[in-house]
Motif scaffolding. Structure first.
Motif, PDB file in Angstrom:
ATOM      1  N   PRO A 161     -18.884  44.283 -52.889  1.00  0.00           N
ATOM      2  CA  PRO A 161     -19.691  43.312 -52.131  1.00  0.00           C
ATOM      3  C   PRO A 161     -21.047  43.877 -51.726  1.00  0.00           C
ATOM      4  CG  PRO A 161     -18.077  44.311 -50.697  1.00  0.00           C
ATOM      5  CD  PRO A 161     -17.817  44.880 -52.063  1.00  0.00           C
ATOM      6  N   SER A 162     -21.860  43.005 -51.160  1.00  0.00           N
ATOM      7  CA  SER A 162     -23.208  43.366 -50.731  1.00  0.00           C
ATOM      8  C   SER A 162     -23.207  44.449 -49.653  1.00  0.00           C
ATOM      9  CB  SER A 162     -23.871  42.112 -50.178  1.00  0.00           C
ATOM     10  OG  SER A 162     -25.157  42.401 -49.762  1.00  0.00           O
ATOM     11  N   GLY A 163     -24.075  45.436 -49.821  1.00  0.00           N
ATOM     12  CA  GLY A 163     -24.252  46.440 -48.776  1.00  0.00           C
ATOM     13  C   GLY A 163     -23.227  47.567 -48.789  1.00  0.00           C
ATOM     14  N   GLY A 196     -27.203  42.409 -60.460  1.00  0.00           N
ATOM     15  CA  GLY A 196     -27.616  41.521 -59.378  1.00  0.00           C
ATOM     16  C   GLY A 196     -29.092  41.175 -59.498  1.00  0.00           C
ATOM     17  N   ALA A 197     -29.893  42.144 -59.967  1.00  0.00           N
ATOM     18  CA  ALA A 197     -31.332  41.900 -60.117  1.00  0.00           C
ATOM     19  C   ALA A 197     -31.588  40.828 -61.176  1.00  0.00           C
ATOM     20  CB  ALA A 197     -32.050  43.193 -60.483  1.00  0.00           C
ATOM     21  N   ARG A 246     -30.842  37.623 -59.396  1.00  0.00           N
ATOM     22  CA  ARG A 246     -31.924  37.397 -58.432  1.00  0.00           C
ATOM     23  C   ARG A 246     -33.201  36.950 -59.152  1.00  0.00           C
ATOM     24  NH1 ARG A 246     -31.703  40.051 -53.196  1.00  0.00           N
ATOM     25  NH2 ARG A 246     -29.565  40.738 -52.786  1.00  0.00           N
ATOM     26  N   GLY A 291     -31.189  36.451 -52.573  1.00  0.00           N
ATOM     27  CA  GLY A 291     -29.787  36.815 -52.812  1.00  0.00           C
ATOM     28  C   GLY A 291     -28.882  35.605 -52.651  1.00  0.00           C
ATOM     29  N   ALA A 325     -29.367  33.305 -55.547  1.00  0.00           N
ATOM     30  CA  ALA A 325     -28.721  33.965 -56.695  1.00  0.00           C
ATOM     31  C   ALA A 325     -27.224  33.698 -56.656  1.00  0.00           C
ATOM     32  CB  ALA A 325     -28.996  35.468 -56.666  1.00  0.00           C
ATOM     33  N   SER A 326     -26.613  33.822 -55.490  1.00  0.00           N
ATOM     34  CA  SER A 326     -25.161  33.657 -55.414  1.00  0.00           C
ATOM     35  C   SER A 326     -24.756  32.200 -55.635  1.00  0.00           C
ATOM     36  CB  SER A 326     -24.624  34.269 -54.123  1.00  0.00           C
ATOM     37  OG  SER A 326     -24.132  33.322 -53.238  1.00  0.00           O
ATOM     38  N   ALA A 362     -25.052  31.753 -59.390  1.00  0.00           N
ATOM     39  CA  ALA A 362     -24.102  32.635 -60.074  1.00  0.00           C
ATOM     40  C   ALA A 362     -22.681  32.078 -60.061  1.00  0.00           C
ATOM     41  CB  ALA A 362     -24.113  34.019 -59.417  1.00  0.00           C
ATOM     42  N   GLN A 365     -26.969  41.401 -70.266  1.00  0.00           N
ATOM     43  CA  GLN A 365     -26.374  42.525 -69.546  1.00  0.00           C
ATOM     44  C   GLN A 365     -25.757  43.516 -70.530  1.00  0.00           C
ATOM     45  OE1 GLN A 365     -24.299  41.114 -65.746  1.00  0.00           O
ATOM     46  NE2 GLN A 365     -24.596  39.187 -66.850  1.00  0.00           N
ATOM     47  N   GLY A 395     -22.526  45.734 -60.139  1.00  0.00           N
ATOM     48  CA  GLY A 395     -22.453  44.283 -59.969  1.00  0.00           C
ATOM     49  C   GLY A 395     -21.211  43.780 -59.275  1.00  0.00           C
ATOM     50  N   ASP A 437     -18.873  41.705 -61.413  1.00  0.00           N
ATOM     51  CA  ASP A 437     -17.895  41.447 -62.480  1.00  0.00           C
ATOM     52  C   ASP A 437     -18.091  42.401 -63.652  1.00  0.00           C
ATOM     53  OD1 ASP A 437     -20.350  40.543 -63.312  1.00  0.00           O
ATOM     54  OD2 ASP A 437     -19.555  38.805 -64.375  1.00  0.00           O
ATOM     55  N   MET A 438     -18.635  43.593 -63.359  1.00  0.00           N
ATOM     56  CA  MET A 438     -18.915  44.541 -64.438  1.00  0.00           C
ATOM     57  C   MET A 438     -17.611  45.007 -65.098  1.00  0.00           C
ATOM     58  SD  MET A 438     -22.206  44.759 -64.557  1.00  0.00           S
ATOM     59  CE  MET A 438     -22.092  43.025 -64.288  1.00  0.00           C
ATOM     60  N   ASP A 473     -18.903  34.539 -53.283  1.00  0.00           N
ATOM     61  CA  ASP A 473     -18.672  35.406 -54.445  1.00  0.00           C
ATOM     62  C   ASP A 473     -17.171  35.619 -54.700  1.00  0.00           C
ATOM     63  OD1 ASP A 473     -21.393  35.600 -54.751  1.00  0.00           O
ATOM     64  OD2 ASP A 473     -21.556  37.663 -54.014  1.00  0.00           O
TER      65      ASP A 473
HETATM   66  O1  CDP Z   1     -27.679  43.842 -53.529  1.00  0.00           O
HETATM   67  P1  CDP Z   1     -26.563  42.917 -53.180  1.00  0.00           P
HETATM   68  O2  CDP Z   1     -25.230  43.539 -53.380  1.00  0.00           O
HETATM   69  O3  CDP Z   1     -26.713  42.259 -51.870  1.00  0.00           O
HETATM   70  O4  CDP Z   1     -26.646  41.688 -54.181  1.00  0.00           O
HETATM   71  P2  CDP Z   1     -26.899  41.725 -55.722  1.00  0.00           P
HETATM   72  O5  CDP Z   1     -26.045  42.736 -56.390  1.00  0.00           O
HETATM   73  O6  CDP Z   1     -28.368  41.838 -55.960  1.00  0.00           O
HETATM   74  O7  CDP Z   1     -26.376  40.267 -56.175  1.00  0.00           O
HETATM   75  C1  CDP Z   1     -26.914  39.067 -55.651  1.00  0.00           C
HETATM   76  C2  CDP Z   1     -25.932  37.945 -55.955  1.00  0.00           C
HETATM   77  O8  CDP Z   1     -25.863  37.768 -57.375  1.00  0.00           O
HETATM   78  C3  CDP Z   1     -24.494  38.205 -55.529  1.00  0.00           C
HETATM   79  O9  CDP Z   1     -24.217  37.767 -54.229  1.00  0.00           O
HETATM   80  C4  CDP Z   1     -23.681  37.425 -56.575  1.00  0.00           C
HETATM   81  O10 CDP Z   1     -23.488  36.105 -56.211  1.00  0.00           O
HETATM   82  C5  CDP Z   1     -24.548  37.455 -57.801  1.00  0.00           C
HETATM   83  N1  CDP Z   1     -24.053  38.431 -58.787  1.00  0.00           N
HETATM   84  C6  CDP Z   1     -23.023  38.072 -59.607  1.00  0.00           C
HETATM   85  O11 CDP Z   1     -22.498  36.970 -59.491  1.00  0.00           O
HETATM   86  N2  CDP Z   1     -22.560  38.915 -60.565  1.00  0.00           N
HETATM   87  C7  CDP Z   1     -23.094  40.122 -60.708  1.00  0.00           C
HETATM   88  N3  CDP Z   1     -22.642  40.917 -61.662  1.00  0.00           N
HETATM   89  C8  CDP Z   1     -24.130  40.543 -59.856  1.00  0.00           C
HETATM   90  C9  CDP Z   1     -24.600  39.677 -58.885  1.00  0.00           C
END
Ligand code: CDP
Length: 218
Positions: free
Chosen positions: A10-12, A34-35, A38, A93, A96-97, A100, A113, A126, A128-129, A181
């Motif tokens: 998760p975030s953070g 995530g970028a 975003r 963010g 993005a979510s 996503a 990716q 990420g 779902d990597m 998410d």
């Molecule tokens: O940096 P932070 O963890 O806050 O967020 P991020 O990794 O930049 O991702 C932003 C948003 O993109 C997430 O809250 C997901 O909803 C989505 N995301 C996703 O669905 N799948 C990923 N592999 C990466 C990000």
């Protein structure tokens, strides 16, 4: 086969810092997935498209011209425009979510990716990597921390970047994003099969990196 280490969570939780440091240490490529989500949020906002109009969002995802520069700090260009700062806000963010959550959007970004998997190896950060994008990864890590610690870290990070942020509001936004998410039908945030779980609540970044290196035997 080019080796991949996936770091989901998760975030953070510290994924970004930890994966970047690992990639640097190993001399491997780094994917900040995530970028990509975003950047799509920025592209959709700039095109004045309704984030709920999934067909339109998919068209933007398929046609957007994204370029990554692996500098320190890394830079991202959308159609030649440097959007490295734009993608950092919690608003971005959150959009993005929202986009996503849709399967066709995720599908449209899948190959972009996977293209990061190049010699000598890849560290992929990420949600779902390890489950969807690189299910055959050599090593899978799930990095988490308590919601309180994560909100505080993100608050500190955004403040250092000069953003005007309020801890209570940020905590609510992060909780909302986490919930979305985790509960979405497509590629929900979950611990991949075979992943090692690391709770970073009481660990420093260096301790987390050391643990990751331990896991991959490096
Ligand atoms: O940096 P932070 O963890 O806050 O967020 P991020 O990794 O930049 O991702 C932003 C948003 O993109 C997430 O809250 C997901 O909803 C989505 N995301 C996703 O669905 N799948 C990923 N592999 C990466 C990000």
């Amino acid at each position: 086969k080019v080796p991949v280490i996936t770091i989901d969570g998760p975030s953070g939780a510290g994924k970004g810092t930890v994966s970047r440091a690992l990639a640097k240490k190993l001399g491997w490529h780094f994917l900040d997935s995530g970028a990509i989500y975003r950047s799509l949020a920025v592209a959709v906002t700039q095109a004045a498209i309704d984030p709920q109009d999934i067909d339109a969002v998919v068209r933007v995802a398929e046609s957007m011209d994204l370029r990554f520069e692996a500098n320190d700090p890394p830079r991202i260009f959308l159609g030649g425009q440097d959007i490295s700062h734009k993608i950092q806000t919690e608003d971005c963010g959150s959009t993005a979510s929202k986009i996503a959550a849709h399967g066709p959007v995720r599908q449209a970004l899948l190959q972009k990716q996977r293209d990061f998997q190049r010699e000598p190896g890849l560290v992929a950060d990420g949600r779902d990597m390890g489950t969807v994008v690189f299910p055959d990864a050599s090593y899978k890590i799930f990095l988490t921390a308590s919601a309180e610690v994560r909100a505080k870290r993100r608050h500190k990070q955004l403040k250092e970047k000069g953003a005007d942020v309020n801890l209570d509001r940020l905590t609510k936004e992060i909780e909302e994003r986490d919930r979305r998410d985790k509960e979405r039908a497509e590629a929900p945030l979950t611990v991949p099969d075979g992943a090692v779980l690391i709770d970073s609540s009481d660990l420093t970044i260096d301790q987390v990196i050391a643990r990751c290196l331990d896991i991959i035997g490096g």
